[in-house]
Design a protein around this motif. Structure first.
Motif, short mmCIF file in Angstrom:
data_model
loop_
_atom_site.label_atom_id
_atom_site.label_comp_id
_atom_site.label_asym_id
_atom_site.label_seq_id
_atom_site.Cartn_x
_atom_site.Cartn_y
_atom_site.Cartn_z
N ALA A 387 1.04 -1.31 0.13
CA ALA A 387 0.01 -0.09 -0.08
C ALA A 387 0.91 1.30 0.06
O ALA A 387 0.61 2.11 -0.67
CB ALA A 387 -0.96 0.17 1.23
N GLY A 388 2.14 0.94 0.73
CA GLY A 388 2.74 2.33 0.97
C GLY A 388 3.55 2.56 -0.50
O GLY A 388 3.73 3.69 -0.98
N GLN A 389 3.86 1.47 -1.03
CA GLN A 389 4.60 1.49 -2.43
C GLN A 389 3.53 2.08 -3.48
O GLN A 389 3.89 2.93 -4.44
CB GLN A 389 5.05 0.32 -3.02
CG GLN A 389 6.27 -0.46 -2.04
CD GLN A 389 6.57 -1.73 -2.22
OE1 GLN A 389 6.29 -1.94 -3.43
NE2 GLN A 389 7.32 -2.58 -1.48
N PHE A 390 2.24 1.65 -3.53
CA PHE A 390 1.30 2.27 -4.16
C PHE A 390 1.22 3.61 -4.10
O PHE A 390 1.15 4.20 -5.09
CB PHE A 390 -0.18 1.34 -3.96
CG PHE A 390 -1.08 1.52 -5.36
CD1 PHE A 390 -1.72 2.48 -5.68
CD2 PHE A 390 -1.27 0.13 -5.67
CE1 PHE A 390 -2.44 2.48 -6.50
CE2 PHE A 390 -2.47 0.17 -6.68
CZ PHE A 390 -2.96 1.32 -7.27
N TYR A 391 1.31 4.04 -3.10
CA TYR A 391 0.97 5.49 -2.81
C TYR A 391 2.06 6.30 -3.45
O TYR A 391 1.91 7.33 -3.93
CB TYR A 391 0.79 5.84 -1.24
CG TYR A 391 0.75 7.32 -1.12
CD1 TYR A 391 -0.43 8.07 -1.19
CD2 TYR A 391 1.89 8.07 -0.64
CE1 TYR A 391 -0.51 9.40 -0.99
CE2 TYR A 391 1.80 9.30 -0.47
CZ TYR A 391 0.73 10.07 -0.61
OH TYR A 391 0.86 11.28 -0.27
N ASP A 392 3.28 5.91 -3.04
CA ASP A 392 4.42 6.47 -3.64
C ASP A 392 4.48 6.68 -4.98
O ASP A 392 4.98 7.75 -5.75
CB ASP A 392 5.90 5.83 -3.04
CG ASP A 392 5.98 5.97 -1.68
OD1 ASP A 392 5.49 6.90 -0.91
OD2 ASP A 392 6.67 4.91 -0.91
N GLN A 393 4.03 5.51 -5.56
CA GLN A 393 4.00 5.78 -7.10
C GLN A 393 3.06 6.54 -7.78
O GLN A 393 3.36 7.31 -8.67
CB GLN A 393 3.64 4.18 -7.70
CG GLN A 393 4.76 3.14 -7.79
CD GLN A 393 5.98 3.64 -8.34
OE1 GLN A 393 6.18 4.05 -9.46
NE2 GLN A 393 7.23 3.35 -7.82
N LEU A 394 1.96 6.48 -6.94
CA LEU A 394 0.94 7.38 -7.30
C LEU A 394 1.27 9.03 -7.12
O LEU A 394 0.97 9.78 -8.01
CB LEU A 394 -0.54 7.08 -6.70
CG LEU A 394 -1.37 5.98 -7.17
CD1 LEU A 394 -2.49 6.03 -6.29
CD2 LEU A 394 -1.61 6.42 -8.57
N ASP A 395 1.97 9.16 -6.02
CA ASP A 395 2.40 10.70 -5.74
C ASP A 395 3.24 11.15 -6.74
O ASP A 395 3.19 12.38 -6.78
CB ASP A 395 2.95 10.57 -4.22
CG ASP A 395 3.06 11.81 -3.68
OD1 ASP A 395 2.25 12.60 -3.76
OD2 ASP A 395 4.25 12.20 -3.29
N LYS A 396 4.19 10.19 -7.35
CA LYS A 396 5.11 10.95 -8.25
C LYS A 396 4.78 10.82 -9.59
O LYS A 396 5.55 11.04 -10.34
CB LYS A 396 6.53 10.17 -7.93
CG LYS A 396 6.56 8.55 -8.19
CD LYS A 396 7.98 8.01 -7.78
CE LYS A 396 7.98 6.60 -8.04
NZ LYS A 396 9.39 6.26 -7.58
N SER A 397 3.50 10.18 -9.82
CA SER A 397 3.04 10.10 -11.24
C SER A 397 2.71 11.58 -11.79
O SER A 397 2.33 12.30 -11.22
CB SER A 397 1.82 9.03 -11.30
OG SER A 397 0.73 9.61 -10.70
#
Length: 425
Positions: A387-397
């Motif tokens: 979940a944390g990795q998912f958020y990080d990827q979205l945040d920098k997209s």
């Protein structure tokens, strides 16, 4: 050096021969289910039976060379006979009307309307990938690599996913496995849809009565939700917690194919606004199991980063972030991702996961059940990290500059195209 080159040449020749042999081992691109114990199907009166013994497809049965080159995958599950109830449309509750033929590039489907206005669909279990085969593949005689790829899909995954969804508090289309014989009610659709295996499930649009949710009267698809949002920007609110939970659940079951057309939305009337809660559909790629030399070479993080096999751990999470995610989820707080991951961990206990596979026939469970259960548990235990990795990827997209799949015809400003909540800004 000459011996080395000669050796490499021999290995290359052997590889090419094995590739050709594996790809040419079947000349068919499509085959429906195989009915056992009833050899003369056209002479059978299926109304004398309440069920039938049927194998989803024997098209993917393979020899040793095919297994090495194209993988074992779920070939045995496809060819293993299971007992399936017989469905006659005129015996369903209320009058049933066939509205239209539908389906994507692989699935054949019929949309049905019940007399109470509820919409249902018959989705074929057997797939027809021929529309996906490029002309060059046909010319070279290698179309079987695409046809055979269907064996990476589990024919009965959707049944388990629905059960797990119920336990996780995620809306689903409630699929049921049925055999539909040729019958008068099919009329002109008999040749294409008669004597086939289907998932009978609810549609993700229309009357929402079957959901039995308070103040939820209608279902709409993604493009209509976008239109509604554009016209009523402050009156359409996304159930972001439910969406995050649903997408984390997708990671849990390895469903990598979650584009915009595979979601419906339940609209809850809140008085002066609508709350849109996601309704996932089309679970063809849950538990996707890609094996073998050729599929491994073709599907990789560079060319097809989203196509990932269901293993204990997620191979490449950035490849699973889609335009759908960026449009709907970019900007949702990190805490929401963490909280929903923890909720799923609490809801999907070992006992719940194991019990969800009881919807499978014993013969299918013996083939794949224990291994899949182990993988789900392993992913569940790591879900907060994912979940944390998912958020990080979205945040920098980056924000979107093109429309979502199925929404290309909607007139939108650049801002409206970027994200769902951008409409409010």
């Amino acid at each position: 050096m000459k011996k080395l080159l000669l050796g490499l040449g021999v290995l290359g020749l052997v590889f090419l021969l094995m590739t050709y042999f594996s790809l040419s081992s079947t000349s068919k691109s499509f085959k429906t289910c195989e009915i056992l114990e009833l050899p003369d199907v056209d002479q059978i009166n299926f109304r004398d039976y309440d069920s039938v013994l049927v194998a989803a497809s024997t098209l993917y049965e393979g020899n040793a060379v095919k297994t090495i080159m194209q993988g074992e995958q779920y070939r045995k599950a496809w060819s293993t006979p299971v007992k399936v109830p017989i469905l006659f449309l005129n015996e369903m509750e209320g009058k049933v009307t066939i509205m239209e033929e539908g389906g994507g590039k692989q699935t054949h489907s019929l949309k049905l309307r019940l007399d109470n206005g509820v919409l249902m669909t018959l989705r074929s279990v057997t797939k027809d990938p021929s529309p996906l085969v490029p002309k060059v593949a046909e010319t070279l005689g290698i179309e079987n690599i695409i046809v055979d790829g269907i064996s990476a899909q589990h024919p009965y995954a959707a049944l388990v996913v629905a059960k797990l969804s119920d336990k996780a508090g995620i809306l689903n289309t409630r699929p049921k496995l049925v055999f539909v014989p040729k019958q008068e009610q099919l009329a002109e659709y008999n040749d294409k849809f008669g004597n086939r295996l289907f998932l009978l499930e609810y549609e993700t649009e229309g009357n929402a009565q079957w959901l039995e949710l308070k103040n939820v009267d209608s279902l709409i698809d993604t493009d209509n939700l976008q239109k509604l949002k554009i016209k009523n920007s402050n009156k359409v609110v996304l159930n972001s917690e439910a969406l995050v939970k649903a997408r984390l659940f997708d990671l849990l079951i390895g469903d990598w194919d979650r584009h915009a057309k595979q979601w419906g939305w339940a609209l809850e009337n809140k008085g002066d606004s609508f709350l849109a809660t996601p309704l996932p559909c089309d679970r063809d790629n849950a538990f996707f199991n890609l094996e073998g030399i050729l599929p491994t070479l073709i599907s990789n993080n560079v060319f097809l980063p989203e196509v990932q096999s269901f293993e204990n751990e997620i191979d490449f999470l950035p490849g699973l972030i889609s335009s759908f995610d960026i449009y709907f989820m970019r900007g949702i707080p990190r805490t929401t991702f963490k909280n929903e991951a923890e909720k799923l961990q609490l809801l999907l206990t070992d006992e719940v996961i194991e019990e969800s596979f009881s919807v499978w026939p014993e013969s299918i469970f013996e083939l794949d059940g224990k291994e899949l259960i182990s993988k789900i548990k392993h992913r569940r235990n790591q879900l907060v990290e994912y979940a944390g990795q998912f958020y990080d990827q979205l945040d920098k997209s980056e924000k979107l500059t093109t429309a979502l799949k199925g929404s290309e015809d909607i007139e939108m400003t650049n801002e409206e195209m970027e994200c769902f909540d951008c409409v409010d800004n």
